[in-house]
Design an enzyme around this catalytic site. Structure first.
Site, short mmCIF file in Angstrom:
data_model
loop_
_atom_site.label_atom_id
_atom_site.label_comp_id
_atom_site.label_asym_id
_atom_site.label_seq_id
_atom_site.Cartn_x
_atom_site.Cartn_y
_atom_site.Cartn_z
N SER A 188 0.80 -1.22 0.00
CA SER A 188 0.00 0.00 0.00
C SER A 188 0.84 1.28 0.00
O SER A 188 0.31 2.37 -0.20
CB SER A 188 -0.95 0.02 1.21
OG SER A 188 -0.24 0.30 2.39
N LYS B 183 1.12 3.99 7.35
CA LYS B 183 0.42 4.86 6.40
C LYS B 183 0.93 6.29 6.55
O LYS B 183 1.66 6.63 7.50
CB LYS B 183 -1.09 4.84 6.67
CG LYS B 183 -1.76 3.49 6.41
CD LYS B 183 -1.83 3.15 4.94
CE LYS B 183 -2.65 1.89 4.70
NZ LYS B 183 -1.94 0.68 5.17
#
Length: 465
Positions: free
Chosen positions: A385, A422
């Site tokens: 990701s 993230k």
């Protein structure tokens, strides 16, 4: 470069030979020889003519410089001129400084003489050669040896002193105060600083079976061949100023009994001879390259997020407490207090949140300069990701332990019992954990749901061979 000779004739012969080789790169009119005295230039002129090289000894500044031949001129007359290649010969202590000016203090005379030499040195735009043939001028000693090369075609600097408490391979040294050891320690440093050879490939007192006897090579540079280290370059050192003749025979003998050895080097710190496997003299040795490393070596790139600087880290996976750090400026070996063991954890997700697993079996000793005293750990990434931020599956992210973050920081976040990696974006009382891959959706949390466990400060990525 600077060289010292035993006689004026030898000095002049060297200049003639060197100019003969330089003429493959430069026009004759781009080369000049300068000296303090006409007598010194006449000896060089004689040798140039014997070598069939067109030259002109200029005794008047009015003489034209348009002739395409090698010029010879006194150092007093060269001010304001510039040449691609300059030879300054006869830099002997009895010649320069020559303190005999009337009505001038000795200190001022020396300053004047030093300026005169500086003018001569700065006339060279590409190559400068300096030489002496008697007691060298004291001005030579005031020039840092790092700026004085042994020859025009190698990277080796002139011999310089290294403090005994900084000597390498101390456990192998028989006499720390010997003159030969002084030369060996200088050569070890030059091989690492100028040719980038890692210490892991260097050995001292390397044993070689020489007929019915066993000899010891002063320095052996090794390379990887078929998954084992073999000798590549044998180096013999002699006491400063003692010459290289005897050492050359010695290194040839050693090379004859080591089939993998490709080069030999002999030096006394002031002169050097380099030969290839066929015993032919060559200009220089090869510099270090990655293919020389044994297969147990691992290579990682490290990107520091704050400085944007990139490093390469090379280590033997069987010897993790010594690493080679490479930058654009060169390479250095780090060990001991220069490294710190950083805890490593498996399984933080760059994808969907997963449980943060326990400590990894992987052990990383990282340079303390990368950590800068911060409390850090490494997290091994799983998932894709964050690929658009350059963070790939199986990379290691260096995390600084802290509970707060700035907008757009890459963070490790614990969500209840799970964790993810993230980009952190705060929007009022809401936190968005943004992926760097369009196939993933942002994770939206309230402020009290997102528990920051660290901020990414660097990325460690294994290089594929």
């Amino acid at each position: 470069m600077y060289k010292h000779f035993s006689s004026e004739k030898n000095e002049a012969e060297f200049v003639a030979r060197e100019i003969g080789m330089l003429l493959s790169e430069y026009l004759p009119g781009e080369i000049i020889v300068i000296a303090r005295q006409y007598r010194q230039l006449e000896m060089v002129q004689l040798q140039l003519e014997e070598h069939g090289l067109a030259c002109k000894l200029l005794k008047e500044r009015e003489v034209t410089f348009d002739d395409d031949c090698i010029k010879l001129l006194t150092i007093h007359s060269i001010k304001g001129l510039e040449f691609k290649v300059v030879f300054i010969v006869g830099l002997n202590d009895s010649v320069i400084p020559y303190c005999s000016y009337i009505d001038m203090e000795e200190g001022m005379q020396e300053i004047t003489e030093r300026k005169l030499l500086y003018v001569g040195m700065t006339r060279a735009s590409e190559r400068l050669y300096m030489s002496s043939c008697a007691t060298p001028s004291r001005f030579i000693n005031s020039i840092s040896p790092g700026y004085l090369r042994l020859s025009g075609n190698s990277r080796f600097s002139h011999l310089y002193n290294i403090r005994p408490d900084e000597y390498q391979f101390g456990e192998k040294i028989l006499d720390i105060y010997s003159k030969e050891e002084k030369v060996r320690q200088w050569l070890l440093k030059e091989l690492q600083d100028k040719y980038n050879y890692p210490r892991a490939l260097l050995a001292v007192e390397y044993k070689v079976n020489n007929m019915s006897r066993t000899g010891s090579v002063d320095i052996c540079i090794q390379v990887n061949r078929d998954n084992r280290l073999v000798p590549y370059i044998f180096c013999e050192v002699k006491a400063p100023g003692s010459g290289t003749g005897q050492g050359l025979d010695q290194v040839k003998s050693y090379m004859s009994n080591a089939k993998h050895c490709q080069y030999g080097l002999v030096t006394d710190g002031t002169e050097m001879i380099i030969i290839d496997a066929d015993f032919r003299q060559i200009d220089d040795i090869p510099a270090f390259s990655q293919h020389m490393l044994p297969s147990t070596m691992e290579k990682y790139s490290f990107q520091c997020y704050s400085s944007k600087q990139k490093y390469m880290m090379v280590r033997d996976c069987n010897l993790s407490q010594e690493v080679i750090v490479e930058t654009a400026a060169g390479s250095e070996v780090c060990s001991g207090t220069e490294l710190k063991l950083v805890p490593t954890y498996e399984g933080i997700a760059a994808g969907q949140p997963i449980y943060m697993q326990g400590k990894s079996e992987a052990r990383f000793y990282l340079p303390v300069q990368w950590l800068r005293g911060r409390d850090c750990y490494l997290l091994k990434v799983q998932g894709d990701s964050m690929v658009d931020a350059g963070i790939d599956d199986q990379d290691y992210v260096l995390i600084q332990q802290q509970s707060t973050a700035q907008n757009r920081d890459i963070v490790a976040v614990a969500i209840e019992d799970e964790a993810t990696l993230k980009r952190f974006v705060r929007m009022g009382d809401t936190v968005l954990l943004m992926p760097e891959n369009p196939k993933y959706e942002p994770i939206q949390l309230s402020d009290n749901q997102a528990r920051i466990v660290g901020v990414a400060i660097g990325l460690l990525k294994k290089e594929i061979k």
